[in-house]
Design an enzyme around this catalytic site. Structure first.
Site, PDB file in Angstrom:
ATOM      1  N   ARG A  39       0.862  -1.196   0.000  1.00 19.75           N
ATOM      2  CA  ARG A  39       0.000   0.000   0.000  1.00 19.75           C
ATOM      3  C   ARG A  39       0.889   1.234   0.000  1.00 19.75           C
ATOM      4  O   ARG A  39       1.447   1.610   1.030  1.00 19.75           O
ATOM      5  CB  ARG A  39      -0.907  -0.035   1.234  1.00 19.75           C
ATOM      6  CG  ARG A  39      -1.971   1.050   1.299  1.00 19.75           C
ATOM      7  CD  ARG A  39      -2.874   0.769   2.506  1.00 19.75           C
ATOM      8  NE  ARG A  39      -4.019   1.634   2.567  1.00 19.75           N
ATOM      9  CZ  ARG A  39      -4.121   2.699   3.377  1.00 19.75           C
ATOM     10  NH1 ARG A  39      -3.113   3.029   4.167  1.00 19.75           N
ATOM     11  NH2 ARG A  39      -5.221   3.417   3.389  1.00 19.75           N
ATOM     12  N   SER A 106     -12.476  -3.158  -2.530  1.00 23.47           N
ATOM     13  CA  SER A 106     -12.947  -2.731  -1.213  1.00 23.47           C
ATOM     14  C   SER A 106     -14.406  -2.299  -1.285  1.00 23.47           C
ATOM     15  O   SER A 106     -14.813  -1.603  -2.226  1.00 23.47           O
ATOM     16  CB  SER A 106     -12.115  -1.551  -0.694  1.00 23.47           C
ATOM     17  OG  SER A 106     -10.835  -1.973  -0.296  1.00 23.47           O
ATOM     18  N   LYS A 135      -6.551   5.296   8.079  1.00 22.01           N
ATOM     19  CA  LYS A 135      -7.087   6.023   6.927  1.00 22.01           C
ATOM     20  C   LYS A 135      -7.452   7.431   7.364  1.00 22.01           C
ATOM     21  O   LYS A 135      -7.980   7.639   8.462  1.00 22.01           O
ATOM     22  CB  LYS A 135      -8.327   5.315   6.362  1.00 22.01           C
ATOM     23  CG  LYS A 135      -8.027   3.992   5.687  1.00 22.01           C
ATOM     24  CD  LYS A 135      -9.209   3.487   4.888  1.00 22.01           C
ATOM     25  CE  LYS A 135      -9.417   4.264   3.629  1.00 22.01           C
ATOM     26  NZ  LYS A 135     -10.460   3.666   2.749  1.00 22.01           N
TER      27      LYS A 135
END
Length: 208
Positions: A39, A106, A135
């Site tokens: 990521r 997602s 996040k």
């Protein structure tokens, strides 16, 4: 089927915590991880691409699945899998870029999951299951009940993500998830190599 333990190498988080991403990945493989997602939310510099390439090579050597977050082009260049968010390239278009990639999507609600199950993807993710700090603008928490409801909507492999700890992993799997994705909790016991290795072992045990 996805491995039950789905670790995510978040380059920005690791950098903030002073953890080398390659060494972190090597610890995961040394302890038997069968999948790893890279990521990288920052700019795709040459250095970042080369880092992802080295981790991709480590995945291949370990016989583990490698998934790239967001970037269909990078996934195609590295011969890796791809995980898409709701605001990323649509799966049908991503398939044109990376036709052979193992692809995940997602979702954050039953409606998104229902729609996602009709897309050309190989697995879905649902979350955040619990409150998460990894996040900037997290979606509303779905809870264990949300995992159960999405599980009932699709036969696709289902990964759960968001605020899951080693202590709550078993409950998430019991709710119907096939796999538990984790980012921050892998560093919950500290950032030393000993602490990270022990936490990985705890996760491997919790998701057996």
């Amino acid at each position: 089927m996805l491995p039950r333990f789905y670790p995510i190498v978040d380059t920005a988080l690791l950098e903030r915590r002073g953890v080398d991403a390659e060494r972190f990945a090597s610890l995961l493989f040394e302890e038997g991880a069968g999948i790893l997602q890279i990521r990288h939310k920052g700019a795709l510099t040459r250095q970042a691409f080369e880092l992802m390439g080295r981790i991709r090579a480590m995945c291949a050597e370990a016989g583990a699945l490698c998934i790239i977050n967001d970037r269909a082009d990078v996934a195609a260049l590295l011969g890796a899998g791809l995980h898409l968010g709701q605001d990323d390239l649509r799966p049908e278009l991503a398939r044109l870029v990376a036709p052979a990639a193992l692809m995940g999507l997602s979702t954050h609600s039953e409606l998104q999951a229902e729609r996602g199950a009709r897309e050309p993807v190989d697995y879905l993710a649902i979350g955040p299951v619990f409150a998460t700090g990894t996040k900037e603008n997290p979606d509303p928490v779905v809870g264990l009940d949300g995992v159960k409801r999405v599980r009932a909507l699709t036969h696709l492999p289902l990964a759960a993500i968001g605020g899951i700890t080693v202590e709550s992993a078993a409950a998430v799997l019991e709710a119907g998830a096939d796999s538990v994705a984790v980012i921050g909790d892998l560093l919950a016991a500290g950032t030393s190599e000993t602490a990270v290795r022990e936490r990985i072992r705890e996760w491997m045990q919790a998701t057996k």
